[in-house]
Every structure is written in C-alpha cells, then in structure tokens.
Design an enzyme around this catalytic site. Structure first.
Site, PDB file in Angstrom:
ATOM      1  N   LYS A  50       0.854  -1.197   0.000  1.00 30.16           N
ATOM      2  CA  LYS A  50       0.000   0.000   0.000  1.00 30.16           C
ATOM      3  C   LYS A  50       0.890   1.247   0.000  1.00 30.16           C
ATOM      4  O   LYS A  50       2.101   1.152   0.231  1.00 30.16           O
ATOM      5  CB  LYS A  50      -0.929  -0.013   1.208  1.00 30.16           C
ATOM      6  CG  LYS A  50      -0.225  -0.010   2.553  1.00 30.16           C
ATOM      7  CD  LYS A  50      -1.216  -0.068   3.697  1.00 30.16           C
ATOM      8  CE  LYS A  50      -0.483  -0.136   5.025  1.00 30.16           C
ATOM      9  NZ  LYS A  50      -1.334   0.162   6.157  1.00 30.16           N
ATOM     10  N   ARG A 148      -9.532  -0.238  15.560  1.00 27.52           N
ATOM     11  CA  ARG A 148      -9.692   0.431  14.259  1.00 27.52           C
ATOM     12  C   ARG A 148     -10.772  -0.340  13.519  1.00 27.52           C
ATOM     13  O   ARG A 148     -11.739  -0.752  14.136  1.00 27.52           O
ATOM     14  CB  ARG A 148      -8.327   0.391  13.540  1.00 27.52           C
ATOM     15  CG  ARG A 148      -7.995   1.567  12.704  1.00 27.52           C
ATOM     16  CD  ARG A 148      -6.534   1.584  12.275  1.00 27.52           C
ATOM     17  NE  ARG A 148      -6.092   0.413  11.540  1.00 27.52           N
ATOM     18  CZ  ARG A 148      -4.907   0.281  10.968  1.00 27.52           C
ATOM     19  NH1 ARG A 148      -4.039   1.263  11.039  1.00 27.52           N
ATOM     20  NH2 ARG A 148      -4.564  -0.802  10.321  1.00 27.52           N
ATOM     21  N   HIS A 177      -5.196  -7.285  13.292  1.00 33.39           N
ATOM     22  CA  HIS A 177      -4.021  -6.414  13.194  1.00 33.39           C
ATOM     23  C   HIS A 177      -3.549  -6.086  14.605  1.00 33.39           C
ATOM     24  O   HIS A 177      -4.351  -5.797  15.494  1.00 33.39           O
ATOM     25  CB  HIS A 177      -4.380  -5.151  12.420  1.00 33.39           C
ATOM     26  CG  HIS A 177      -3.178  -4.354  11.998  1.00 33.39           C
ATOM     27  ND1 HIS A 177      -2.047  -4.921  11.441  1.00 33.39           N
ATOM     28  CD2 HIS A 177      -2.927  -3.013  12.036  1.00 33.39           C
ATOM     29  CE1 HIS A 177      -1.159  -3.983  11.173  1.00 33.39           C
ATOM     30  NE2 HIS A 177      -1.665  -2.813  11.522  1.00 33.39           N
ATOM     31  N   ARG A 233       1.907 -10.662   7.077  1.00 32.95           N
ATOM     32  CA  ARG A 233       1.797  -9.453   6.257  1.00 32.95           C
ATOM     33  C   ARG A 233       2.973  -8.501   6.496  1.00 32.95           C
ATOM     34  O   ARG A 233       2.816  -7.455   7.135  1.00 32.95           O
ATOM     35  CB  ARG A 233       0.483  -8.720   6.577  1.00 32.95           C
ATOM     36  CG  ARG A 233      -0.785  -9.557   6.450  1.00 32.95           C
ATOM     37  CD  ARG A 233      -2.027  -8.672   6.568  1.00 32.95           C
ATOM     38  NE  ARG A 233      -2.056  -7.906   7.790  1.00 32.95           N
ATOM     39  CZ  ARG A 233      -2.604  -8.314   8.937  1.00 32.95           C
ATOM     40  NH1 ARG A 233      -3.193  -9.502   9.028  1.00 32.95           N
ATOM     41  NH2 ARG A 233      -2.583  -7.532  10.005  1.00 32.95           N
ATOM     42  N   TYR A 277      13.700  31.324   3.746  1.00 32.33           N
ATOM     43  CA  TYR A 277      12.571  32.067   4.299  1.00 32.33           C
ATOM     44  C   TYR A 277      12.749  32.376   5.785  1.00 32.33           C
ATOM     45  O   TYR A 277      13.224  31.541   6.553  1.00 32.33           O
ATOM     46  CB  TYR A 277      11.283  31.258   4.143  1.00 32.33           C
ATOM     47  CG  TYR A 277      10.831  31.117   2.706  1.00 32.33           C
ATOM     48  CD1 TYR A 277      10.433  32.225   1.963  1.00 32.33           C
ATOM     49  CD2 TYR A 277      10.795  29.869   2.100  1.00 32.33           C
ATOM     50  CE1 TYR A 277      10.019  32.095   0.648  1.00 32.33           C
ATOM     51  CE2 TYR A 277      10.376  29.722   0.786  1.00 32.33           C
ATOM     52  CZ  TYR A 277       9.988  30.838   0.064  1.00 32.33           C
ATOM     53  OH  TYR A 277       9.585  30.701  -1.236  1.00 32.33           O
ATOM     54  N   CYS A 324      12.623  24.543   1.704  1.00 28.58           N
ATOM     55  CA  CYS A 324      11.615  25.187   0.856  1.00 28.58           C
ATOM     56  C   CYS A 324      10.818  24.110   0.118  1.00 28.58           C
ATOM     57  O   CYS A 324      11.098  22.923   0.235  1.00 28.58           O
ATOM     58  CB  CYS A 324      12.278  26.113  -0.152  1.00 28.58           C
ATOM     59  SG  CYS A 324      13.379  27.323   0.586  1.00 28.58           S
ATOM     60  N   ASP A 326      10.870  23.375  -3.025  1.00 30.37           N
ATOM     61  CA  ASP A 326      11.649  22.686  -4.056  1.00 30.37           C
ATOM     62  C   ASP A 326      13.146  22.704  -3.800  1.00 30.37           C
ATOM     63  O   ASP A 326      13.909  22.201  -4.618  1.00 30.37           O
ATOM     64  CB  ASP A 326      11.423  23.360  -5.427  1.00 30.37           C
ATOM     65  CG  ASP A 326       9.995  23.781  -5.605  1.00 30.37           C
ATOM     66  OD1 ASP A 326       9.131  22.904  -5.531  1.00 30.37           O
ATOM     67  OD2 ASP A 326       9.746  24.992  -5.780  1.00 30.37           O
TER      68      ASP A 326
END
Ligand code: PLP
Length: 384
Positions: A50, A148, A177, A233, A277, A324, A326
């Site tokens: 996943k 869950r 789980h 798993r 920044y 930042c 990028d």
C-alpha cells in the site's frame, strides 16, 4: 541487473533528473528472505505494498516480489489495487482499508479481494453479487485490540454461519491487526494473539474451514512467533527497516531506498548573511552553502529545517535555514572542493557514513514509515 527508471514518469526524459530515489531490488529480495526464514514452512507472505509500496513504487516492488514467488499483496484502497491490475499483475490483491459500497463494482471488475470489517458490508456485497455460480473470496477482519476497522469477536461466527456465506461469499482468510507488536513489553500483543486464537478455534470447532489466518506485521514476524499462523503481512521489513521489539536478536535488514540529489549551486555567505525564508539561519562565519533541488514537495520535510543532515563528499553536512518547497540548503563550509553537480545523499550511504530514514524520522519527530511514504511522486524512482 541494469538500472531502469520508473515507468510512472509522465514524459520520456533524456537525462535522469538531479533528485532520484534509487531502489535496490536485490536488497528487497534479501529482506524477503529474512522474513521467510523467520516464518514456519509453508507460511504465505502477503506483502504489504500500500501507499505506493511505502514510497518505493508499488508496480516495480510488486513485480519484483512476484518474481520471488510472493503470490499475495495487500493494498489500502481499490485505486491502489486497480493500478496493480492495470499493470498486468494477476496475483491475489487484498484491499485492507475502508470499502464503501459505492466501490463494489470496481472491486469486482478488478477481481480484488475485500476485507470485511462490518456485517453490513458482507450483506451489501452479497446482495450486489446476486447469484454468481462461484462464491466470491473475502477475508474477515476481527478487531482484537487495535481499535480500528474490524468485527467484534462476537460477530465473527454468526456472520460466517449466516446465509451470505452459503452462496455469495466464501471465507478465504481470517485476520487481525496488532497494535503494539514493536513494544519490548509483549503483554498486549500476547493478549491480542490469544483473542485471535480463540476466535479461530471457535470457527474451526464449528466445522468451518479457514484457509488463511494472518495477524503478523513486520514486528510480529520478528518478535512474536505465536502470531505467525499460516500467512503473514510484512511491510516495513521488506523495505529494510526493523521494528523488532528492542532486546530481541538483531535483524540483518538492508534499507532498499537511497534518496539522492545533486548540488545545483554553491553560494558564498559573509558572516551575518541569512539564507531562506524567515532568515532562520544566519551565518556566524564566512560560509559556503550548497543548494539542493529537493524540498518538502518531494517529501523532504520542512521539519528538517536547521535539523537535518545530508552527506556530501562522505561527510555529514547540516541543513541550514528553512527547507523550501523545491530546494534545501546545506552548509558545506568545511568542504573546500565542493562543486555544482556533486552528489548529495539525503537517505543512504556515501563513503563511511550512512543516513537512514530512521534518522530523518528522529530529526523531524516522526517514524520511518512516514518518511518513506512521504517521498513524493515528483522524485523519479530508479531501480537496479
Ligand atoms: C493491516 C496491515 N497489515 C500489515 C501491515 C504492515 O505493517 P508493517 O509495515 O509494520 O510490517 C500494515 C501496515 O500498516 C497494515 O495496515
């Protein structure tokens, strides 16, 4: 095996970009072997792929594992399962996450196996299936303490004895789980395993076959043999990270992903100059700063601002200033020969030094799972 680039890039590029995630498929095979060696003979691997195989690229990882004989894969969503099918993967694909009835048509079209976590889901799916000649395989998930998704212990047997399992649906697997398998205190995991064993016994005593029973994630594969049953798993351990309970035997896993970039520019700062920044780094001496073309949009977290380290010329160099979107800046003052184009390693080994996803996780207050899953789609995956 020669290096190949991910097929998911949008256009054919003539050169590999500066920032890449290099994935070592031989190391993946090595880690798979570590999982198999710890499981009983015949225990099936249901590889968890996943979240784009935890950021490693689900298609390439699934194909590589299938080549090694893995026949079952776990995803979280129908979309993830459909992508595997569209790429020609015919293995069993278990959808382990939420399954709204609106997605039943896609589930069936793509021959994906659902995890049933609510009796109403079974009833709705059975109604949708109508009178098919062959029953549809499903796994039932019982909540033994994760809190869950899952059936309660009391719901399992009545559901399996109900009409939906006498025609439309067929039990292929019973699963749970574990919430705490990486804790050095095994008590809670033992309680969960005990509850799961009791439910399994109840179902079998009622004369109902359970082809597959699975509970173990990586930590339980490594630290809780009682959780092994006849399928397991593994996720994170395939990608080279151990979540084995502390104090257990060391596990020789190999991290399979390296996150690399190349220096775009080297800038000189005078004492008192700031970078990035909000001027969160101000040079206290004449300095040299390397600009790397990777940022938080690529999954290099902004929480690494003034905290992370990057390998350049085999040395650990501090991230300076804000990361930042990028770009990321690294202090290379102590490396006089650094030039644009030089390699920088954000995860992986360079010379004698190594930075792991666990290091980034510690610096940024998270877990290696999130670091790996967070590596963005803009970063080209290169497989060798
Ligand atoms: C249901 C389920 N099983 C197995 C796994 C694999 O866990 P790990 O990556 O810790 O091995 C996960 C991952 O979160 C999961 O959600």
């Amino acid at each position: 095996m020669s290096a190949s680039v991910s097929t998911t890039s949008v256009s054919p590029l003539t050169a590999v970009p500066s920032t890449i995630a290099a994935v070592d498929l031989a190391a993946l095979t090595f880690n798979l072997r570590q999982a198999r060696q710890r499981l009983p003979p015949g225990c099936e691997i249901l590889a968890v792929v996943k979240a784009d195989a935890y950021g490693h690229g689900a298609l390439a990882i699934t194909k590589a594992l299938a080549q090694q004989g893995v026949a079952r894969f776990g995803v979280a969503t129908i979309q993830e399962g459909a992508e595997l099918r569209d790429a020609g993967i015919q293995a069993h694909v278990l959808v382990m996450g939420a399954l709204p009835p609106s997605q039943f048509a896609d589930l069936l079209d793509y021959s994906l196996t659902p995890v049933i976590y609510d009796p109403a889901l079974a009833t709705d799916l059975a109604a949708r299936l109508g009178t098919r000649p062959t029953p549809y395989p499903v796994h039932l998930k019982v909540d033994t303490g994760m809190g869950r998704l899952g059936l309660t212990s009391e719901q399992v047997l009545p559901l399996l004895q109900s009409p939906v399992f006498r025609g439309p649906l067929r039990l292929e697997g019973l699963m749970t789980h574990l919430a705490d398998a990486d804790n050095s205190d095994p008590a809670y995991t033992r309680t969960q395993i005990g509850r799961f064993q009791a439910i399994l016994a109840q179902v079998k005593n009622a004369g109902l076959p359970v082809p597959l029973a699975h509970a173990a994630n990586s930590a339980a594969i490594l630290g809780h043999p009682a959780a092994h049953f006849n399928a397991a798993r593994p996720g994170i351990m395939l990608y080279g990270y151990s979540t084995a309970p502390q104090g257990g035997p060391a596990v020789p896993l190999k991290p399979i992903l390296a996150l690399r970039s190349r220096i775009a520019q080297v800038r000189s700062l005078a004492s008192g100059d700031s970078v990035s920044y909000n001027r969160s780094f101000i040079a206290s001496r004449p300095s040299k700063v390397a600009v790397l073309p990777i940022g938080y949009a690529d999954g290099y977290s902004r929480a690494l601002s003034n905290r992370g380290q990057v390998l350049v010329q085999g040395r650990r160099c501090p991230v300076v200033g804000r990361v930042c979107m990028d770009m990321t800046l690294v202090d290379v003052t102590d490396l006089p020969t650094v030039r644009p184009g030089d390699d920088a390693v954000l995860i992986g080994r360079q010379g004698e030094e190594e930075i792991l996803a666990t290091d980034l996780a510690a610096w940024s207050g998270t877990i290696p799972y999130e670091v790996l899953c967070g590596i963005g789609p803009r970063v080209l995956r290169v497989y060798s």
